[in-house]
Design an enzyme around this catalytic site. Structure first.
Site, PDB file in Angstrom:
ATOM      1  N   SER A 125      50.878  40.970  39.044  1.00 27.24           N
ATOM      2  CA  SER A 125      51.884  40.630  39.963  1.00 27.24           C
ATOM      3  C   SER A 125      53.065  39.758  38.912  1.00 27.24           C
ATOM      4  O   SER A 125      52.396  39.276  37.900  1.00 27.24           O
ATOM      5  CB  SER A 125      51.401  39.638  40.976  1.00 27.24           C
ATOM      6  OG  SER A 125      51.558  38.609  40.459  1.00 27.24           O
ATOM      7  N   LYS A 126      54.327  39.835  39.387  1.00 24.74           N
ATOM      8  CA  LYS A 126      55.344  39.313  38.240  1.00 24.74           C
ATOM      9  C   LYS A 126      55.016  37.695  38.268  1.00 24.74           C
ATOM     10  O   LYS A 126      55.600  37.003  37.438  1.00 24.74           O
ATOM     11  CB  LYS A 126      56.565  39.898  38.619  1.00 24.74           C
ATOM     12  CG  LYS A 126      57.160  39.263  39.803  1.00 24.74           C
ATOM     13  CD  LYS A 126      58.657  39.744  39.840  1.00 24.74           C
ATOM     14  CE  LYS A 126      59.228  39.314  41.295  1.00 24.74           C
ATOM     15  NZ  LYS A 126      60.213  39.974  41.648  1.00 24.74           N
ATOM     16  N   ARG A 127      54.554  37.410  39.344  1.00 24.02           N
ATOM     17  CA  ARG A 127      54.255  35.760  39.497  1.00 24.02           C
ATOM     18  C   ARG A 127      53.265  35.399  38.476  1.00 24.02           C
ATOM     19  O   ARG A 127      53.039  34.214  37.747  1.00 24.02           O
ATOM     20  CB  ARG A 127      53.932  35.226  40.694  1.00 24.02           C
ATOM     21  CG  ARG A 127      55.172  34.908  41.558  1.00 24.02           C
ATOM     22  CD  ARG A 127      54.890  34.588  42.923  1.00 24.02           C
ATOM     23  NE  ARG A 127      53.691  35.344  43.581  1.00 24.02           N
ATOM     24  CZ  ARG A 127      53.833  36.700  44.095  1.00 24.02           C
ATOM     25  NH1 ARG A 127      54.890  37.145  44.140  1.00 24.02           N
ATOM     26  NH2 ARG A 127      52.974  37.221  44.469  1.00 24.02           N
TER      27      ARG A 127
END
Ligand code: GLU
Length: 471
Positions: free
Chosen positions: A241-243
């Site tokens: 995930s980009k987080r």
């Protein structure tokens, strides 16, 4: 085994987000390989119905990201880009057609009412408005009337043929209360209009697929063959995930992963050639790739393996290409030294040695900065480790001999061997304080070659400085 009709038309249909996810890159590559190996077509469709953002910028970003992994707009297999937003009339026509045919109905239930009817937020729509005969009015959603019986079989090249009982598929919305068609419908209409024969996309869309397949049939067309690619997970087995994770293709390239290595690695993220030869040119991977051989279980994005692939690709470069590839890191303004301090001849002299030691191009500066900075970057841990009792005596003796020797690798090595012998040390032990005094670190390029390029004058100045500190 189901075989998709030939010639194949596949598509890559990103919703622009401002960065290009490595998972998207893998989907694009699998589509690209499938199209090219079969003389087919790869359609780029930008799913841009979220009109709040700037379309041009996204599109350029996507096209250049694709180009960076070899998916070129100039290739005859490439078609597009098309834009979902520009096909809205057709999406609305399709919705109206389904309504006119009695295959869809209007619904004025609020979310709260649906929850109240079913007694749960988890359950889907309960069909409350199915037989109410509501016409269009602002605020009413249009819902597709799903069959009550039978099963929808999704023909999926990777997942077998999962079956979805129709009774469990809710009457899902195809247009919102303001009349705008929803993604599920727009995506199907675009695929239909673009003649897509095979949909290769991420597993996260699998739950949409039975609904979409019902729409295909309701619109009077045969659905495509599907292939849902496994999710990509990090080392903790969490979905990338980009987080949490570094997921932008651009970030990897900017850090000094070579595009060819990234492409090679991504092609193997869920698939592998039968002969197990993993590192090979894209052209070969393209011919060997079979979407039906993709593994359905989640694919681990192993940055260590990517780095090791990258190291192999770096080592395979001719030295002059390696030097050119290093340019963004060694030329100011990104380099930690000034433009005047950089000496291309000195860099060229050690480039081949550095090339065998780094796995990502950004690592290059730490190997060569001792040549271009006035003073070496001192790593305190290295200093503490190398500068022990007796180190000052050793450095003094080495300095005395180095002041007089011929300045070439072999005599330099002889000097250090003689110095080591004076103190009854192995060469390796004697090298450590010299290396730290000259380069700041215990790890680096071979010492004698480094000394030769650094030159006598700078070497002696640095040894004096270290001796002064040790005094
Ligand atoms: N636009 C969708 C996405 O970016 C892709 C839908 C599809 O491939 O069918 O997730």
């Amino acid at each position: 085994m189901t075989v998709a009709p030939s010639p194949v038309r596949v598509r890559f249909a990103p919703s622009p987000t401002g960065m290009f996810h490595v998972g998207g890159a893998r989907s694009a590559l699998y589509n690209w390989a499938t199209a090219r190996q079969r003389g087919g077509t790869f359609v780029l469709r930008i799913e841009d119905t979220d009109a709040a953002r700037n379309r041009e910028e996204w599109t350029e970003g996507i096209i250049s990201a694709l180009a960076s992994i070899g998916i070129s707009k100039a290739d005859p297999a490439f078609e597009g880009p098309s834009f979902q937003s520009q096909n809205e009339t057709r999406h609305r026509e399709a919705a109206a057609g389904l309504y006119a045919a009695g295959l869809a109905y209007y619904c004025d239930c609020t979310r709260e009412q649906v929850t109240e009817h079913t007694g749960s937020q988890q359950l889907g729509y309960d069909g409350f408005c199915r037989e109410r005969g509501l016409g269009f009015e602002a605020g009413r959603a249009l819902r597709f009337r799903t069959p009550d019986e039978g099963v929808t079989v999704v023909v999926d090249l990777i997942r077998g043929n999962p079956q979805f009982p129709n009774a469990a598929i809710e009457d899902f919305a195809i247009a919102r209360g303001n009349g705008s068609p929803v993604f599920l419908l727009a995506n199907v209409v675009d695929d239909l209009d673009e003649g897509i024969t095979q949909v290769i996309r991420g597993e996260e869309h699998l739950s949409n697929t039975p609904k979409q397949q019902l729409l295909w049939r309701a619109l009077g067309a045969e659905p495509p063959v599907w292939a849902h690619l496994p999710v990509i997970v990090n080392e903790k087995r969490q979905k990338l995930s980009k987080r949490r994770d570094k997921v932008a293709l651009e970030d990897y390239l900017a850090e000094g992963y070579l595009p060819e290595a990234v492409v090679n690695y991504l092609m193997l993220l869920g698939w592998g050639p039968k002969d197990d030869v993993e590192i090979r040119p894209y052209a070969e991977l393209e011919q060997l790739f079979r979407v039906e051989d993709v593994n359905g279980s989640s694919a681990f994005f192993d940055i260590k393996k990517l780095a090791s692939f990258n190291g192999e690709y770096i080592r395979a470069l001719p030295v002059d290409e390696f030097v050119a590839a290093c340019a963004p890191w060694i030329s100011s303004p990104r380099a930690p030294w000034s433009a005047e301090a950089f000496d291309p001849a000195q860099f060229a002299a050690v480039a081949g040695l550095a090339q065998t030691r780094i796995s990502v191009l950004s690592e290059i500066t730490a190997y060569v900065d001792f040549l271009f900075l006035d003073e070496p970057v001192r790593d305190e841990v290295s200093w503490a480790k190398a500068m022990k009792e007796g180190s000052a005596d050793l450095l003094r003796e080495a300095r005395r001999r180095l002041a007089e020797t011929v300045w070439e690798t072999a005599p330099l090595k002889a000097v250090l061997e003689e110095t080591a012998a004076v103190f009854g040390l192995k060469l390796g032990k004697a090298q450590a304080p010299v290396r730290v005094a000259l380069t700041g670190r215990t790890v680096g390029l071979p010492l004698f070659e480094s000394l030769e390029v650094l030159g006598r004058e700078r070497t002696l100045v640095r040894l004096d400085k270290a001796l002064a500190e040790l005094a």
